[in-house]
Scaffold this motif. Structure first.
Motif, PDB file in Angstrom:
ATOM      1  N   THR A  35       0.829  -1.205   0.000  1.00 25.35           N
ATOM      2  CA  THR A  35       0.000   0.000   0.000  1.00 25.35           C
ATOM      3  C   THR A  35       0.861   1.251   0.000  1.00 25.35           C
ATOM      4  OG1 THR A  35      -1.702  -1.206   1.234  1.00 25.35           O
ATOM      5  CG2 THR A  35      -1.864   1.199   1.190  1.00 25.35           C
ATOM      6  N   LEU A  39       1.219   4.087  -2.963  1.00 25.20           N
ATOM      7  CA  LEU A  39       1.010   5.506  -2.689  1.00 25.20           C
ATOM      8  C   LEU A  39       2.203   6.342  -3.153  1.00 25.20           C
ATOM      9  CD1 LEU A  39      -0.365   7.956  -1.404  1.00 25.20           C
ATOM     10  CD2 LEU A  39       0.622   7.231   0.801  1.00 25.20           C
ATOM     11  N   PHE A 259      -4.522   3.333  -6.500  1.00 25.56           N
ATOM     12  CA  PHE A 259      -4.489   3.713  -5.088  1.00 25.56           C
ATOM     13  C   PHE A 259      -5.853   4.232  -4.628  1.00 25.56           C
ATOM     14  CE2 PHE A 259      -3.782   6.772  -1.646  1.00 25.56           C
ATOM     15  CZ  PHE A 259      -3.157   5.947  -0.728  1.00 25.56           C
TER      16      PHE A 259
END
Length: 286
Positions: A35, A39, A259
């Motif tokens: 994650t 990002l 995202f």
């Protein structure tokens, strides 16, 4: 009286608890790495992405830019697919929660002919795989004129979400004390008033859990949307897949789009985390 523990036992418990916490923290950090990487990749230019890994942001913070998100908002295909995802997910979730709650209450507390057999039929639908119904339902939607539209995708998700919803909520509502419902009936409450004033507040944790499950399933779905939607009704999952197929290396659109597609269900989950845990644990402790 609790037996006194030896010094060795207390040390073993302290070390064991500390090791478990450290292990869970490490697992959590590893779980967050993709994650965080996505990002940071979405905040870098295509040139920097091609030249080095996302972790170089920590040594060269000047790489961070919001140009990719600006370009994403200017991409009509992506912004339109995000809106389509909302138009698909919200109605599909609300309809499953509302219809499933009413049906669950009916199966739990209302008497009607063949109730148990109907409920067995609902349970049997839980084992029907989605892939089996794709072609027959596609033909049906084509005949009634909803194939390739948002309505068709919503109807499919509602149809396959209801069996689990009815099964989950019926079992939860059945645990409500009968005396409580009878007392409400003696006070003059009808079935609808009884449902909205008594059953719904008590079933809040289970309903919230169902809503989270349904939201995540519909938001992240690509198989159903790939078959039942067209270019004007495709959600973000299909739009991103189309971008990969058409352009291949347009990471400056794919990274921020992926995202955003991922962070929305995460935000929904964390917003209703307490209700989700309460719903999952409901009935585990008497």
């Amino acid at each position: 009286m609790k037996a006194r523990q030896s010094l060795g036992s207390r040390l073993a418990e302290g070390v064991g608890g500390g090791l478990v916490r450290v292990f869970l923290i490490v697992v959590g950090l590893f779980w967050l790495v993709p994650t965080i990487g996505l990002l940071l990749a979405s905040l870098r230019s295509p040139e920097n992405i091609a030249a080095s890994g996302w972790w170089t942001v920590f040594t060269e913070p000047a790489q961070i830019t919001f140009d990719s998100y600006t370009k994403l908002l200017e991409n009509d295909d992506i912004t339109g697919s995000l809106l389509n995802t909302v138009w698909i997910t919200v109605p599909a979730t609300l309809l499953v929660v509302i219809i499933g709650s009413l049906a669950g209450y009916a199966f739990a507390w209302m008497e009607f002919p063949g109730r148990d057999w109907w409920f067995l039929g609902v349970v049997g639908l839980l084992v029907v795989p989605v892939q089996v119904a794709l072609i027959p339902i596609a033909e049906l939607f084509g005949k009634i004129g909803v194939f390739g539209s948002v309505i068709g995708v919503v109807l499919f998700h509602v149809g396959f979400g209801l069996p689990f919803a009815v099964f989950l909520l019926r079992n939860f509502f059945a645990e409500i004390p009968r005396e409580l419902l009878e007392a409400a009936r003696l006070d003059g409450a009808g079935e609808l008033r009884l449902f909205f004033r008594v059953v719904m507040p008590l079933g809040g944790p289970a309903i919230a859990s169902l809503g989270i499950f349904q939201f995540l399933w519909v938001w992240n779905d690509m198989l159903v949307a790939l078959i039942f939607s067209d270019s004007g009704s495709q959600p973000i999952t299909v739009a991103l897949q189309t971008q990969v197929r058409q352009f291949g290396n347009n990471i400056d659109v794919l990274a921020p789009g992926a995202f955003i597609s991922m962070v929305v269900p995460l935000a929904v989950f964390f917003a209703f985390q307490r209700q989700f845990v309460s719903g999952v644990m409901a009935g585990a402790v008497k």
